[in-house]
Scaffold this active site. Structure first.
Site, short mmCIF file in Angstrom:
data_model
loop_
_atom_site.label_atom_id
_atom_site.label_comp_id
_atom_site.label_asym_id
_atom_site.label_seq_id
_atom_site.Cartn_x
_atom_site.Cartn_y
_atom_site.Cartn_z
CE LYS A 98 -16.27 -39.59 1.11
NZ LYS A 98 -16.77 -38.51 1.92
CB CYS A 148 -17.07 -35.24 -1.78
SG CYS A 148 -15.72 -35.02 -0.62
N1 LIG Z 1 -12.88 -31.63 1.69
C1 LIG Z 1 -13.86 -32.42 2.10
O1 LIG Z 1 -14.92 -31.96 2.50
C2 LIG Z 1 -13.70 -33.92 2.12
C3 LIG Z 1 -14.65 -34.69 2.79
C4 LIG Z 1 -14.49 -36.07 2.84
C5 LIG Z 1 -13.40 -36.65 2.20
N2 LIG Z 1 -12.49 -35.90 1.53
C6 LIG Z 1 -11.36 -36.56 0.88
O2 LIG Z 1 -10.19 -36.31 1.66
C7 LIG Z 1 -9.04 -36.25 0.81
C8 LIG Z 1 -8.32 -34.94 1.03
O3 LIG Z 1 -9.18 -33.90 0.65
P1 LIG Z 1 -8.94 -32.39 1.10
O4 LIG Z 1 -10.21 -31.69 0.84
O5 LIG Z 1 -8.33 -32.32 2.45
O6 LIG Z 1 -7.83 -31.97 0.01
P2 LIG Z 1 -6.99 -30.60 -0.01
O7 LIG Z 1 -6.64 -30.37 -1.42
O8 LIG Z 1 -7.67 -29.55 0.78
O9 LIG Z 1 -5.66 -30.97 0.80
C9 LIG Z 1 -4.78 -31.95 0.39
C10 LIG Z 1 -3.37 -31.50 0.75
O10 LIG Z 1 -2.48 -32.57 0.44
C11 LIG Z 1 -1.25 -32.01 0.02
N3 LIG Z 1 -0.47 -33.06 -0.64
C12 LIG Z 1 -0.56 -33.51 -1.91
N4 LIG Z 1 0.32 -34.52 -2.09
C13 LIG Z 1 0.96 -34.72 -0.92
C14 LIG Z 1 1.96 -35.62 -0.48
N5 LIG Z 1 2.48 -36.54 -1.29
N6 LIG Z 1 2.41 -35.51 0.80
C15 LIG Z 1 1.89 -34.59 1.64
N7 LIG Z 1 0.92 -33.70 1.26
C16 LIG Z 1 0.48 -33.77 0.01
C17 LIG Z 1 -1.67 -30.85 -0.84
O11 LIG Z 1 -0.62 -29.91 -0.98
C18 LIG Z 1 -2.88 -30.30 -0.05
O12 LIG Z 1 -2.50 -29.26 0.84
C19 LIG Z 1 -9.57 -36.44 -0.61
O13 LIG Z 1 -9.50 -37.79 -0.97
C20 LIG Z 1 -11.03 -36.03 -0.50
O14 LIG Z 1 -11.82 -36.64 -1.48
C21 LIG Z 1 -12.61 -34.54 1.50
#
Ligand SMILES: NC(=O)c1ccc[n+]([C@@H]2O[C@H](COP(=O)([O-])OP(=O)(O)OC[C@H]3O[C@@H](n4cnc5c(N)ncnc54)[C@H](O)[C@@H]3O)[C@@H](O)[C@H]2O)c1
Length: 454
Positions: free
Chosen positions: A239, A293
């Site tokens: 990744k 990312c």
């Molecule tokens: N957004 C993208 O396009 C994308 C694509 C691929 C991978 N990712 C990866 O996926 C992961 C999540 O990214 P995202 O964009 O969904 O983040 P985001 O910030 O949109 O959402 C994450 C959520 O997790 C919640 N959170 C934090 N700590 C928590 C806990 N202990 N228990 C429950 N909820 C909790 C936050 O309040 C938030 O709502 C990251 O590692 C990111 O790098 C994101």
């Protein structure tokens, strides 16, 4: 309404495999851009999903069948799932068969040359599920993670629940775990998440072969893409490498745009010409690189392989430098205007999101430019068509003035295109200085995109 293509994919995968295994209850931790689509999709497939987020307002909005982020088609999935009682959101986890961790993995802004990965959210989420884990549960880390994080998840569980890691020869071994722990990175594209969630190939890397098999079996119940099996560390690095590959290639395009500027050459035309070579595909230059990312993940490699990851580090530096270069260009233009017109110019920053046609401001270089200009120059207005005018952006810094497109064009002397949003595509602008850092002025981007190779 779900669009037809997504509905078709959904129906095709609908009955595949769910009956073949006994895992029915899924607990998804983190209901953001990744967790909420995953939770809603699984709920629509018949799983009982408990969505967990630490933010009470996020939980409340979802329980009303609504969404707190902008993502096409997601609202239809969430509404259906909540109305059917298949998706319920809470601030705390509870017992389930499968736990999916999709919480943020940012980096620490430590003021050093190389930011370090912050896996505290992953560890906290792991701690929160520990009391509810039972034998044969799956624990899947979907968050993008530095190499070794899945093992740290297992270590964290072991510290709290040694009963799930029996001793062998007076030693704990992850291999003896009664859980199936794996990493399955997400690689969806914001704006197309509901489509790519089903269509993309997925990599599953377990801490044991058995974990890989079990978790892969689960993903096969709801995705149409291929499920590729490996170990946890390879899955983690794959990744990070995918995003670093993009970062390095964008850095090349950004560096080229600066070289072209030095020689007075139109980079968009140059790119079109060079891309006619059958084995050349130069990406689009821009204001820098942003988002959760590509601007973040390469650091997860560099931080843990300082001496080895030289090119990846340089690409990060080049892309960050491009943003500073853009700021300097705009400030110089403002100065020239002031000298010529004996008054300071009003500047319109067109676009704040980290890429076109989304509302996501995370690590956005365009937002960084707008903040710096607002801070350092007198008169700056900002346009972001994907965000409500009432939104307070940058609450801890200078307040950005958000206005409509028409308003910005009416009042400004210098129009700066930072993001190629579709709303900017057909604008007629005359009598103003236009600075185009995303190829949208004169519709160049769109003309060249048609001809450019994929
Ligand atoms: N957004 C993208 O396009 C994308 C694509 C691929 C991978 N990712 C990866 O996926 C992961 C999540 O990214 P995202 O964009 O969904 O983040 P985001 O910030 O949109 O959402 C994450 C959520 O997790 C919640 N959170 C934090 N700590 C928590 C806990 N202990 N228990 C429950 N909820 C909790 C936050 O309040 C938030 O709502 C990251 O590692 C990111 O790098 C994101």
């Amino acid at each position: 309404m779900m669009n037809d293509e997504i509905k078709h994919s959904y129906l095709k995968t609908q009955n595949s495999g769910l009956k073949a295994q006994n895992f029915k209850k899924v607990c998804v931790l983190g209901l953001g851009y990744i967790g909420l689509p995953t939770a809603a999709f699984l709920a629509n497939k018949g799983y009982e999903v408990r969505g967990v987020d630490v933010m009470q307002d996020v939980v409340d909005i979802i329980n009303q069948g609504k969404i707190h982020i902008v993502e096409p088609d997601l609202n239809a999935f969430v509404k259906t799932a909540v109305n059917n009682g298949k998706l319920k959101a809470f601030t705390k986890p509870s017992e389930a068969d499968i736990f999916i961790i999709s919480v943020p993995t940012p980096f620490h802004e430590n003021g050093h040359d190389i930011p370090t990965p912050n896996i505290e959210y992953v560890i906290n989420a792991t701690k929160s599920i520990a009391p509810y884990l039972k034998e044969n549960n799956m624990v899947i880390l979907e968050s993008t993670s530095p190499v070794g994080t899945t093992e740290k998840v297992a270590e964290t569980i072991r510290e709290l629940r040694s009963d799930l890691f029996p001793q062998n020869n007076s030693k704990f071994k992850i291999q003896n775990s009664k859980l199936f722990i794996a990493h399955c990175p997400e690689r969806v594209l914001p704006g197309k998440i509901m489509h790519e969630l089903v269509e993309n190939d997925r990599i599953v890397g377990g801490l044991t072969k058995e974990s890989t098999e079990k978790v892969a079996e689960f993903y096969k119940t709801f995705i149409k893409g291929e499920v590729l099996k490996t170990d946890a560390k390879t899955a983690e690095l794959s990744k990070l490498v995918e995003n670093s590959f993009r970062d390095v290639n964008i850095a090349f395009a950004n560096e080229l745009s600066i070289i072209c500027d030095k020689f007075g050459i139109d980079v968009w035309r140059l790119r079109e010409l060079a891309n006619r070579h059958p084995r050349v595909n130069i990406l689009l230059p821009g204001v820098g690189v942003g988002g959760h990312c590509i601007a973040v993940d390469p650091w997860f490699i560099v931080a843990n392989a300082k001496n080895e990851a030289k090119l990846i580090k340089t690409a990060r530096d080049v892309n960050n430098y491009k943003t500073e270069w853009v700021i300097e260009k705009i400030k110089n233009e403002a100065l020239e205007f002031e000298i010529e017109n004996k008054k300071k110019p009003k500047i319109a920053c067109m676009g704040l999101a980290f890429k076109p046609d989304i509302d996501d401001l995370r690590e956005s270089p365009a937002l960084h430019v707008a903040k710096r200009l607002t801070n350092e120059l007198d008169d700056v207005v900002c346009v972001e068509p994907n965000i409500s005018l009432k939104t307070i952006i940058n609450s801890d810094g200078p307040k950005l003035e958000l206005v409509e497109i028409g308003n910005a064009l009416a009042v400004s002397d210098i129009v700066v295109f930072l993001v190629a949003h579709r709303e900017f595509k057909d604008l007629e602008i005359s009598g103003k200085k236009v600075l185009d850092f995303c190829g949208i002025a004169e519709k160049k981007l769109f003309k060249y995109e048609v001809g450019a190779k994929k």
